[in-house]
Scaffold this motif. Structure first.
Motif, PDB file in Angstrom:
ATOM      1  N   PRO A   7      17.925-109.278  40.822  1.00  0.00           N
ATOM      2  CA  PRO A   7      17.802-108.198  41.808  1.00  0.00           C
ATOM      3  C   PRO A   7      18.836-108.338  42.925  1.00  0.00           C
ATOM      4  O   PRO A   7      19.218-109.445  43.289  1.00  0.00           O
ATOM      5  N   VAL A   8      19.241-107.213  43.478  1.00  0.00           N
ATOM      6  CA  VAL A   8      20.177-107.208  44.610  1.00  0.00           C
ATOM      7  C   VAL A   8      19.442-106.715  45.856  1.00  0.00           C
ATOM      8  O   VAL A   8      18.776-105.683  45.827  1.00  0.00           O
ATOM      9  N   LEU A   9      19.562-107.505  46.915  1.00  0.00           N
ATOM     10  CA  LEU A   9      19.049-107.088  48.223  1.00  0.00           C
ATOM     11  C   LEU A   9      20.188-106.396  48.968  1.00  0.00           C
ATOM     12  O   LEU A   9      21.228-107.008  49.223  1.00  0.00           O
ATOM     13  N   GLY A  10      20.004-105.138  49.287  1.00  0.00           N
ATOM     14  CA  GLY A  10      20.990-104.410  50.097  1.00  0.00           C
ATOM     15  C   GLY A  10      20.652-104.613  51.563  1.00  0.00           C
ATOM     16  O   GLY A  10      19.534-104.344  51.991  1.00  0.00           O
ATOM     17  N   VAL A  11      21.619-105.114  52.318  1.00  0.00           N
ATOM     18  CA  VAL A  11      21.376-105.421  53.740  1.00  0.00           C
ATOM     19  C   VAL A  11      22.105-104.391  54.596  1.00  0.00           C
ATOM     20  O   VAL A  11      23.319-104.220  54.465  1.00  0.00           O
ATOM     21  N   THR A  12      21.367-103.720  55.455  1.00  0.00           N
ATOM     22  CA  THR A  12      22.010-102.743  56.350  1.00  0.00           C
ATOM     23  C   THR A  12      22.544-103.477  57.569  1.00  0.00           C
ATOM     24  O   THR A  12      21.781-104.016  58.369  1.00  0.00           O
ATOM     25  N   ALA A  13      23.867-103.516  57.696  1.00  0.00           N
ATOM     26  CA  ALA A  13      24.480-104.186  58.847  1.00  0.00           C
ATOM     27  C   ALA A  13      24.783-103.141  59.914  1.00  0.00           C
ATOM     28  O   ALA A  13      25.327-102.080  59.601  1.00  0.00           O
ATOM     29  N   VAL A  14      24.395-103.437  61.135  1.00  0.00           N
ATOM     30  CA  VAL A  14      24.641-102.471  62.209  1.00  0.00           C
ATOM     31  C   VAL A  14      25.737-103.037  63.108  1.00  0.00           C
ATOM     32  O   VAL A  14      25.582-104.108  63.686  1.00  0.00           O
ATOM     33  N   GLY A  15      26.839-102.314  63.191  1.00  0.00           N
ATOM     34  CA  GLY A  15      27.965-102.764  64.032  1.00  0.00           C
ATOM     35  C   GLY A  15      27.579-102.798  65.504  1.00  0.00           C
ATOM     36  O   GLY A  15      26.615-102.164  65.922  1.00  0.00           O
ATOM     37  N   LYS A  16      28.385-103.571  66.277  1.00  0.00           N
ATOM     38  CA  LYS A  16      28.108-103.746  67.715  1.00  0.00           C
ATOM     39  C   LYS A  16      27.937-102.424  68.455  1.00  0.00           C
ATOM     40  O   LYS A  16      27.117-102.297  69.339  1.00  0.00           O
ATOM     41  N   ASN A  17      28.748-101.442  68.079  1.00  0.00           N
ATOM     42  CA  ASN A  17      28.737-100.189  68.842  1.00  0.00           C
ATOM     43  C   ASN A  17      27.888 -99.094  68.192  1.00  0.00           C
ATOM     44  O   ASN A  17      28.003 -97.928  68.560  1.00  0.00           O
ATOM     45  N   MET A  18      27.062 -99.479  67.213  1.00  0.00           N
ATOM     46  CA  MET A  18      26.273 -98.443  66.551  1.00  0.00           C
ATOM     47  C   MET A  18      24.826 -98.475  67.026  1.00  0.00           C
ATOM     48  O   MET A  18      24.281 -99.552  67.291  1.00  0.00           O
ATOM     49  N   ALA A  19      24.237 -97.277  67.153  1.00  0.00           N
ATOM     50  CA  ALA A  19      22.862 -97.182  67.650  1.00  0.00           C
ATOM     51  C   ALA A  19      21.890 -97.556  66.530  1.00  0.00           C
ATOM     52  O   ALA A  19      22.069 -97.163  65.377  1.00  0.00           O
ATOM     53  N   ARG A  20      20.857 -98.332  66.890  1.00  0.00           N
ATOM     54  CA  ARG A  20      19.829 -98.695  65.899  1.00  0.00           C
ATOM     55  C   ARG A  20      18.760 -97.610  65.903  1.00  0.00           C
ATOM     56  O   ARG A  20      17.618 -97.839  66.289  1.00  0.00           O
ATOM     57  N   SER A  21      19.138 -96.424  65.489  1.00  0.00           N
ATOM     58  CA  SER A  21      18.215 -95.292  65.573  1.00  0.00           C
ATOM     59  C   SER A  21      17.471 -95.083  64.251  1.00  0.00           C
ATOM     60  O   SER A  21      17.912 -95.547  63.193  1.00  0.00           O
TER      61      SER A  21
END
Ligand code: R5P
Length: 295
Positions: A171-185
């Protein structure tokens, strides 16, 4: 070879017992192959359907993070309280005894270090599927930078890992990476988790956010949440409880466990929320009790 002559005649075909259902407990994964399902059953507890993953892969971009100065000293003793260990091959090989019974989720990508402003510009595959098989891993984790400069490259890496993973039942775990300047909305996580699932990730890691139940509903495979920066233990347990109540199938938590005053107690308290349905209050009491008993 068994003897062909003189065997007892077969007669009990259990006609009153239904053959096992071929359904599968993990959301969206019922059409996977047997080997993939077997690995998923090691990642997620088939009884609770949930998982406690301990993430200690921070060093691959941050160097020696607080709590991970010596992975062999701080992580190895906590392994028995969690289901899955998530780390790089370098950290696992050098610091985790091969005798552990945990499922292993191998951080298979590299990214730019913290010295580079946008970590997505230097992403790529750091450990291929052959390396993963040699390490007998249960899953591989691929980080994706949806909306970042490295979006296309990381999506390509995810798709290739899914192709290889399906070939070998990993199985592959897809990890959502949030850049420094991106909103965690909520909107961002709705978009990112769905994209990773549609590209074939078997499960997805993201951050807890408002209206998390919508993120879970729109993602056709199980979601686990990252812990993020260290919070007071009570708050981290509250976040885990909320995430599970909203439909997350577990946590992939790092700093809120290994930077805790008592990592073993915190891992067990998180496990109570994730697997036993304990409230955040009950789990915090458990944390304090274990912490005080180990003083
Ligand atoms: C992201 O994929 C990171 O490498 C960590 O695995 C993740 O952030 C989980 O750790 P933490 O709970 O400390 O955020």
């Amino acid at each position: 070879m068994p003897d062909a002559i003189g065997n007892k005649v077969p007669k009990n075909y259990h006609l009153d017992v239904h053959a096992p259902e071929q359904g599968f407990f993990a959301k969206g994964l019922g059409n996977s192959d047997w080997g993939m399902k077997n690995r998923l059953s090691k990642l997620f507890n088939p009884e609770s359907g949930n998982t406690v993953m301990l993430a200690f892969d921070h060093g691959y971009i941050m160097g020696p993070t607080s709590g991970l100065e010596r992975v062999d000293v701080t992580i190895a003793p906590v392994c028995k309280y969690v289901d899955v260990l998530m780390g790089t091959r370098g950290a696992i090989r050098t610091c985790i005894p091969p005798t552990v019974n945990n499922a292993i989720c191998l951080r298979a990508t590299y990214d730019s270090s913290v010295l580079v402003d946008d970590m997505s510009v230097g992403t790529g595959i750091g450990a291929d599927m052959e390396a993963a098989i040699r390490m007998n891993v249960t899953a591989v984790a691929i980080q994706c930078f949806i909306g970042g400069a490295g979006e296309a490259r990381s999506m390509e890496d995810l798709c290739r890992a899914v192709d290889c993973g399906e070939r070998y039942g990993i199985p592959v775990l897809g990890v959502t990476a949030v850049g420094k300047n991106m909103a965690r909305s909520t909107e961002y996580f709705l978009l990112a988790t769905r994209i990773l699932a549609e590209l074939g990730a078997s499960f997805v890691k993201t951050y807890y956010c408002d209206h998390f139940e919508n993120v879970v509903a729109a993602c056709p495979v199980p979601i686990v949440i990252a812990g993020g920066k260290k919070l007071p233990e009570k708050d981290a347990l509250e976040m885990a409880w909320r995430a599970i109540s909203d439909g997350a199938r577990g946590v992939d938590m790092g700093r809120n466990i290994f930077q805790s005053e008592c990592p073993a107690a915190m891992a067990q308290a998180i496990g109570a929320v994730v697997h036993k349905g304990s409230s955040a209050k009950e789990a915090y009491e458990m944390y304090q009790e274990i912490k005080n008993s180990t003083k």
